[in-house]
Design an enzyme around this catalytic site. Sequence first.
Site, PDB file in Angstrom:
ATOM      1  NE  ARG A 111      -9.063 -69.549  -4.717  1.00 62.77           N
ATOM      2  CZ  ARG A 111      -9.047 -68.505  -3.891  1.00 62.77           C
ATOM      3  NH1 ARG A 111      -8.151 -68.439  -2.926  1.00 62.77           N
ATOM      4  NH2 ARG A 111      -9.903 -67.522  -4.024  1.00 62.77           N
TER       5      ARG A 111
ATOM      6  CB  CYS B 261     -14.185 -84.741  -6.465  1.00 68.83           C
ATOM      7  SG  CYS B 261     -15.729 -85.544  -6.008  1.00 68.83           S
TER       8      CYS B 261
ATOM      9  CG  ASN C  85      -8.561 -70.571   1.821  1.00 63.12           C
ATOM     10  OD1 ASN C  85      -8.168 -69.884   2.762  1.00 63.12           O
ATOM     11  ND2 ASN C  85      -9.161 -70.051   0.755  1.00 63.12           N
ATOM     12  CD  GLU C  86     -12.722 -67.912   0.987  1.00 63.90           C
ATOM     13  OE1 GLU C  86     -12.657 -68.058  -0.235  1.00 63.90           O
ATOM     14  OE2 GLU C  86     -12.883 -66.806   1.514  1.00 63.90           O
TER      15      GLU C  86
ATOM     16  CD  GLU D  45      -9.084 -64.989   3.147  1.00 62.57           C
ATOM     17  OE1 GLU D  45      -9.637 -64.417   2.189  1.00 62.57           O
ATOM     18  OE2 GLU D  45      -8.639 -66.144   3.077  1.00 62.57           O
TER      19      GLU D  45
ATOM     20  CD1 TRP E 251     -12.088 -61.365  -5.128  1.00 62.71           C
ATOM     21  CD2 TRP E 251     -14.328 -61.244  -5.179  1.00 62.71           C
ATOM     22  NE1 TRP E 251     -12.520 -61.099  -3.844  1.00 62.71           N
ATOM     23  CE2 TRP E 251     -13.893 -61.025  -3.853  1.00 62.71           C
ATOM     24  CE3 TRP E 251     -15.695 -61.219  -5.443  1.00 62.71           C
ATOM     25  CZ2 TRP E 251     -14.774 -60.772  -2.797  1.00 62.71           C
ATOM     26  CZ3 TRP E 251     -16.578 -60.968  -4.394  1.00 62.71           C
ATOM     27  CH2 TRP E 251     -16.105 -60.749  -3.092  1.00 62.71           C
TER      28      TRP E 251
ATOM     29  CD  GLU F  78      -6.691 -63.785  -4.887  1.00 67.24           C
ATOM     30  OE1 GLU F  78      -5.903 -63.576  -3.941  1.00 67.24           O
ATOM     31  OE2 GLU F  78      -7.672 -64.547  -4.812  1.00 67.24           O
TER      32      GLU F  78
ATOM     33  CG  MET G 147      -5.763 -56.130 -11.276  1.00 63.64           C
ATOM     34  SD  MET G 147      -4.616 -54.761 -11.528  1.00 63.64           S
ATOM     35  CE  MET G 147      -5.768 -53.376 -11.586  1.00 63.64           C
ATOM     36  CG  HIS G 148      -7.297 -58.845  -3.556  1.00 63.90           C
ATOM     37  ND1 HIS G 148      -7.009 -58.323  -2.317  1.00 63.90           N
ATOM     38  CD2 HIS G 148      -8.431 -59.562  -3.413  1.00 63.90           C
ATOM     39  CE1 HIS G 148      -7.948 -58.713  -1.462  1.00 63.90           C
ATOM     40  NE2 HIS G 148      -8.821 -59.463  -2.104  1.00 63.90           N
TER      41      HIS G 148
HETATM   42  C1  GAL Z   1     -10.872 -65.325  -0.488  1.00 63.67           C
HETATM   43  C2  GAL Z   1      -9.751 -66.346  -0.452  1.00 63.67           C
HETATM   44  C3  GAL Z   1      -8.394 -65.698  -0.542  1.00 63.67           C
HETATM   45  C4  GAL Z   1      -8.392 -64.667  -1.624  1.00 63.67           C
HETATM   46  C5  GAL Z   1      -9.455 -63.648  -1.343  1.00 63.67           C
HETATM   47  C6  GAL Z   1      -9.482 -62.529  -2.351  1.00 63.67           C
HETATM   48  O1  GAL Z   1     -12.030 -65.887  -1.005  1.00 63.67           O
HETATM   49  O2  GAL Z   1      -9.798 -67.136   0.720  1.00 63.67           O
HETATM   50  O3  GAL Z   1      -7.433 -66.697  -0.813  1.00 63.67           O
HETATM   51  O4  GAL Z   1      -8.604 -65.290  -2.845  1.00 63.67           O
HETATM   52  O5  GAL Z   1     -10.698 -64.272  -1.357  1.00 63.67           O
HETATM   53  O6  GAL Z   1     -10.467 -61.585  -2.057  1.00 63.67           O
END
Ligand code: GAL
Length: 633
Positions: A105, A109, A143-144, A315, A323, A363, A365-366
């Site tokens: 993702r 640029c 996003n971020e 979030e 991660w 993700e 494992m999240h």
């Molecule tokens: C954030 C992101 C989310 C997800 C999350 C995982 O940085 O906005 O989409 O990836 O981390 O912890």
Amino acid sequence: MKRALGVCYYPEHWPEEIWPEDAARMVEAGLSWVRIGEFAWSRMEPSPGDLQLDWLDRAIDVLGRTGLQVILGTPTATPPRWMADKHPDMFAVDKEARVRGFGSRRHYCFSHAGYRRESRRITEILAKRYGSNPHVTAWQTDNEYGCHDTVISYSDAARRAFQDWLAQKYQSTDALNRAWGNIFWSMEYDSFDQIGLPNLTVTEPNPSHDLAFRRFSSDQVVAFNREQAQIIRAHSDAPLIHNYMGRIVEFDHFEVGADLDIASWDSYPLGFLEDRIEGEDDHKRAYAQQGDPDFQAFHHDLYRAVGRGRWWIMEQQPGPVNWAPVNPAPLPGMARLWAWEAFAHGAEAVCYFRWRQAPFAQEQMHAGLLRPDSVAAPALAEAAQVAQELAAMPEAGCAAAPVALVFDYPSAWAWDVQRQGTGFDYFRLVFELYRGLRKLGLDVDILPPDTADLSAYKLVLAAGLLSLSDPLKAALATVGGTAIVGPRANSKTPELTIPDPLPPNLPGLSVTITRSETFRADMQRPLKSGGFIRHWLDHVETTAPVQEQTLSGDPVLIGDGQLRYLAAWPDEAALTRILTNICAEHRIETQPITGGLRIRRTDTHVFAFNYGLDAVTFRGETIPPAGVFWAPN
Ligand code: GAL
């Protein structure tokens, strides 16, 4: 101000048949907000121009009719694969000139004109279609920004846009050559087209060139976001939000925030502790399942400033993430504590990430609030508990903080460009000062560098500021107690050259920095009154009273009036003494705390949070590990 909980949800990941049940369970848990859409472009537009939004209509409808308020994200952080065929040169390029391609993702640029058009186009499609949808009551742009190191790109598009930016800023290459000192090493230009990006040079590029590129790169993020904000505003009255991150300083959040209504950030305390904070192993071990006790609070206060008082958690970590170098589970209670700490710092909403753990892709494992099999994960009950507690708690604003810290993004870029010592990191410096204040039990405001009136504060710290603008100098003179400037403050021009007269050039304070020293990480210099200085020492000439000095007599804290200069980076013991003395001088009430206890006041309540592994006592109450206490103020 109404406070509420929410969750991030990906309807496109799940069969449509389970949306109603998911929505009902969210409401049952006491959640009010649901964020959707921010990564779903490939389903919104599976091929160029083929818009498939019926599913999104239905998702919004199901969620909304069940009683949830929808935050709709623009999907520009994940351009679909066909976009790469349409704009093969849209990718960012890293410092080593490698293309950062498709397959995860944020593969774009900010300077690519074609992608900017696509971003405006999809934003307009969504804004028109959902701008007056009663269930869409907030928007998230992209996003971020900056996640995965994506602010800076060394692409051809960036080079051309940078040249235009320079031409507008300097008007002539003569002016640019003078401002940067390009006569040094014969680096003079006679046309803006000759100016490359500050990568792949034989040795370091001119720091002025590098800083200009950082400023430009930040401006590109601001412009990208502004385009989306303007388009959405033309079709919707709902508030606009972006979800910022922890310790990301590559773009000026105050400038992005000026185009939005609410700041939000994504809080992953355990991931950050391992991944993003300096610290001894003992500290990291002690807080492995709780997170650093000051890191979240720092960002709450920072983003409250970015949002001009309005801020959310978009979030919130609910369980192990995927991660960080290691990914422990939070101690039972932390998913509740983190939410309450945010509310105590004035958050309007806390949204957990994510509803159900994904069984596929990056993700898997999240953790989420639900396991992949839809059984409740541990954080769901904690979220439900917070929802019940919130309902019983009166609405409240933040208590007035007696102390403030100035935070300035360009200073972070400047000292990254010109570190001078490996230990000198701007964020780290400001964060350590923040921690020192919190350990005295103080509430702290973090302020942008253009704050005009500081008279509400008895103590303002302005550390590591590249340069003090005239308005900021004037504002510091309004502090109703003491302003401490330094170390390494006002030491350069905004172009990152040495000013004349020599720094810090503070009105009414006779201090001149004659040279600066940096130290190895394992070397520190003792102070006469105890503690040490580390990383940085400005050697000064002064006729002002010296309040702190090294054993060898170097002045460290200079002045006894409204404005004082801190010439070095103090360790914890020295900082605590300096802050304690100054608080006593101005009758700022302190309450020194130990271990993992942290305190924060709203205008109705005092909150105490136990980040530690041992129970603590506060106001006669025992607070267990991961415990939260509150009482009327
Ligand atoms: C954030 C992101 C989310 C997800 C999350 C995982 O940085 O906005 O989409 O990836 O981390 O912890």
